[in-house]
Design a protein around this motif. Sequence first.
Motif, short mmCIF file in Angstrom:
data_model
loop_
_atom_site.label_atom_id
_atom_site.label_comp_id
_atom_site.label_asym_id
_atom_site.label_seq_id
_atom_site.Cartn_x
_atom_site.Cartn_y
_atom_site.Cartn_z
N UNK A 118 0.83 -1.21 0.00
CA UNK A 118 0.00 0.00 0.00
C UNK A 118 0.87 1.26 0.00
N UNK A 119 1.97 1.22 0.79
CA UNK A 119 2.90 2.35 0.79
C UNK A 119 3.49 2.57 -0.61
N UNK A 120 3.85 1.49 -1.25
CA UNK A 120 4.41 1.57 -2.60
C UNK A 120 3.41 2.11 -3.61
N UNK A 121 2.17 1.64 -3.53
CA UNK A 121 1.13 2.12 -4.44
C UNK A 121 0.85 3.60 -4.21
N UNK A 122 0.82 4.00 -2.96
CA UNK A 122 0.59 5.41 -2.63
C UNK A 122 1.74 6.27 -3.15
N UNK A 123 2.97 5.81 -2.95
CA UNK A 123 4.15 6.54 -3.42
C UNK A 123 4.15 6.63 -4.95
N UNK A 124 3.77 5.55 -5.60
CA UNK A 124 3.73 5.56 -7.06
C UNK A 124 2.69 6.57 -7.57
N UNK A 125 1.52 6.63 -6.95
CA UNK A 125 0.50 7.61 -7.35
C UNK A 125 1.00 9.03 -7.13
N UNK A 126 1.65 9.23 -5.98
CA UNK A 126 2.19 10.55 -5.64
C UNK A 126 3.25 10.98 -6.66
N UNK A 127 4.15 10.06 -7.01
CA UNK A 127 5.20 10.37 -7.97
C UNK A 127 4.63 10.65 -9.36
N UNK A 128 3.62 9.89 -9.75
CA UNK A 128 2.98 10.11 -11.04
C UNK A 128 2.34 11.49 -11.08
N UNK A 129 1.66 11.86 -10.02
CA UNK A 129 1.02 13.18 -9.93
C UNK A 129 2.07 14.29 -10.00
N UNK A 130 3.15 14.13 -9.23
CA UNK A 130 4.21 15.14 -9.21
C UNK A 130 4.89 15.26 -10.57
N UNK A 131 5.11 14.11 -11.20
CA UNK A 131 5.77 14.09 -12.51
C UNK A 131 4.92 14.83 -13.54
N UNK A 132 3.62 14.58 -13.54
CA UNK A 132 2.72 15.25 -14.48
C UNK A 132 2.74 16.76 -14.26
N UNK A 133 2.67 17.18 -13.01
CA UNK A 133 2.72 18.60 -12.69
C UNK A 133 4.04 19.23 -13.08
#
Length: 195
Positions: free
Chosen positions: A103-118
């Motif tokens: 769950x930590x990994x999935x959350x981090x992956x979503x966060x990184x994807x969001x940050x990368x897009x921004x």
Amino acid sequence: MNRFRFITVFLFIQTILAFSALAQVPVAPVKIGFIDSAAFYEDKIGITKLVNASKQLNNDFATRLKELEDGGVRLQALTKELETMQTLPQAQFNQAAFNTKREDGERLQRELTYKKTGLESDIAKRRDVLVRPISQDIGKAIDEFAKKNGYGLILDIGKFAEAGAVLFFAEAADETKNFITFYNARPTPAATSPK
């Protein structure tokens, strides 16, 4: 796409030459030159204004890029931990700990994807402010350079090489260094707006 452009330019030139031959009108040979636009960004020999704008762009986003890199390293470490946990014997495997890490990994992956897009969006906007005016000025300067030196056609050799469309290239036709020297001697284009 690059190959299509090369073919289009080649066919256009061939059509002009064929038409002039049919019309029995003598045509002066067209002077063709090449410029490698990738060299414009080279630190020591490139276009000073463009190199400086690129450095500023990199500096403006260095912190956010570092955050993404660090997050990627954390995500790789979590992935490796999960893989290691899965290789444990059933008696040592802790399903709750595994689920928490996943769950930590999935959350981090979503966060990184969001940050990368921004970040990509913000970099594109900033590049538009810093680099676009210089690129437009470079385009005008190429026109000026071509006319001043009697060129009927100047091609970007780097783009043709990427497309595999270069069969022969005479070094004497390479005007990259001459153009960069010409451009760097020009006055500064209109100032860019602050960040």
